[in-house]
Each structure stands twice: as C-alpha cells, then as structure tokens.
Design a protein around this motif. Sequence first.
Motif, PDB file in Angstrom:
ATOM      1  N   CYS A 145      -6.155   0.410   1.728  1.00 33.36           N
ATOM      2  CA  CYS A 145      -5.591  -0.964   1.469  1.00 33.36           C
ATOM      3  C   CYS A 145      -7.152  -1.560   1.183  1.00 33.36           C
ATOM      4  CB  CYS A 145      -5.244  -1.539   2.671  1.00 33.36           C
ATOM      5  SG  CYS A 145      -3.575  -1.355   3.195  1.00 33.36           S
ATOM      6  N   CYS A 179      -5.491  -0.217   6.167  1.00 33.75           N
ATOM      7  CA  CYS A 179      -6.006   1.223   6.061  1.00 33.75           C
ATOM      8  C   CYS A 179      -7.204   1.179   5.051  1.00 33.75           C
ATOM      9  CB  CYS A 179      -4.963   2.205   5.773  1.00 33.75           C
ATOM     10  SG  CYS A 179      -4.539   2.066   4.201  1.00 33.75           S
ATOM     11  N   ASN A 221      -0.252   4.009   1.082  1.00 35.21           N
ATOM     12  CA  ASN A 221      -0.563   4.937   2.246  1.00 35.21           C
ATOM     13  C   ASN A 221      -0.057   4.408   3.593  1.00 35.21           C
ATOM     14  OD1 ASN A 221      -2.211   7.057   3.321  1.00 35.21           O
ATOM     15  ND2 ASN A 221      -3.753   5.446   3.878  1.00 35.21           N
ATOM     16  N   CYS A 222      -0.113   3.253   3.868  1.00 28.98           N
ATOM     17  CA  CYS A 222       0.440   2.598   5.066  1.00 28.98           C
ATOM     18  C   CYS A 222       1.658   1.770   4.839  1.00 28.98           C
ATOM     19  CB  CYS A 222      -0.698   1.973   5.856  1.00 28.98           C
ATOM     20  SG  CYS A 222      -1.186   0.243   4.916  1.00 28.98           S
ATOM     21  N   CYS A 234       0.725  -1.126  -0.158  1.00 24.15           N
ATOM     22  CA  CYS A 234      -0.105  -0.039   0.100  1.00 24.15           C
ATOM     23  C   CYS A 234       0.812   1.332  -0.057  1.00 24.15           C
ATOM     24  CB  CYS A 234      -0.885  -0.017   1.379  1.00 24.15           C
ATOM     25  SG  CYS A 234      -1.989   1.444   1.177  1.00 24.15           S
TER      26      CYS A 234
HETATM   27 ZN   LIG Z   1      -2.978   0.902   3.433  1.00 23.93          ZN
END
Ligand SMILES: [Zn+2]
Length: 63
Positions: A23, A20, A10-11, A8
């Motif tokens: 995800c 998250c 983002n995380c 991911c």
């Molecule tokens: Zn994520």
Amino acid sequence: MTYDRLVCANCAAPVSQGRCPVCRANRERLQQEGPFAGLNPMALIALLVVLVAALALVAQHTA
Ligand SMILES: [Zn+2]
C-alpha cells in the motif's frame, strides 16, 4: 489520477490508508505521479544540461 478508491491487492484495504508495505509503495508512487508529474522530465533535462556543461568544462581543461 486519484488513488482514494484504489484497493490493495495484498491486504484488500484502500491504498490511501497505507496498511501494508505494498500500500505504502503504491501510495508513494501514485503521489509522485500526481501533482509532480511534470517535474520529473524537467529535472531529468536539467540534470542532462548540467552533465553536458560539466563534460564541456572537463574537455576544455584537458585539451
Ligand atoms: Zn496493502
């Protein structure tokens, strides 16, 4: 296409873990495109056929 090794943005955790919302969204999208990839166009065609049939029925009744 497998999403097991997808990380991911983002995380930075594997998307398959769904840590998250990004995800989970990616996981759902990839799962939909996986085993059911051929289903969506067919469902769309079926929907179109039903719609045309309904329109023909309405046209018959109004004519
Ligand atoms: Zn994520």
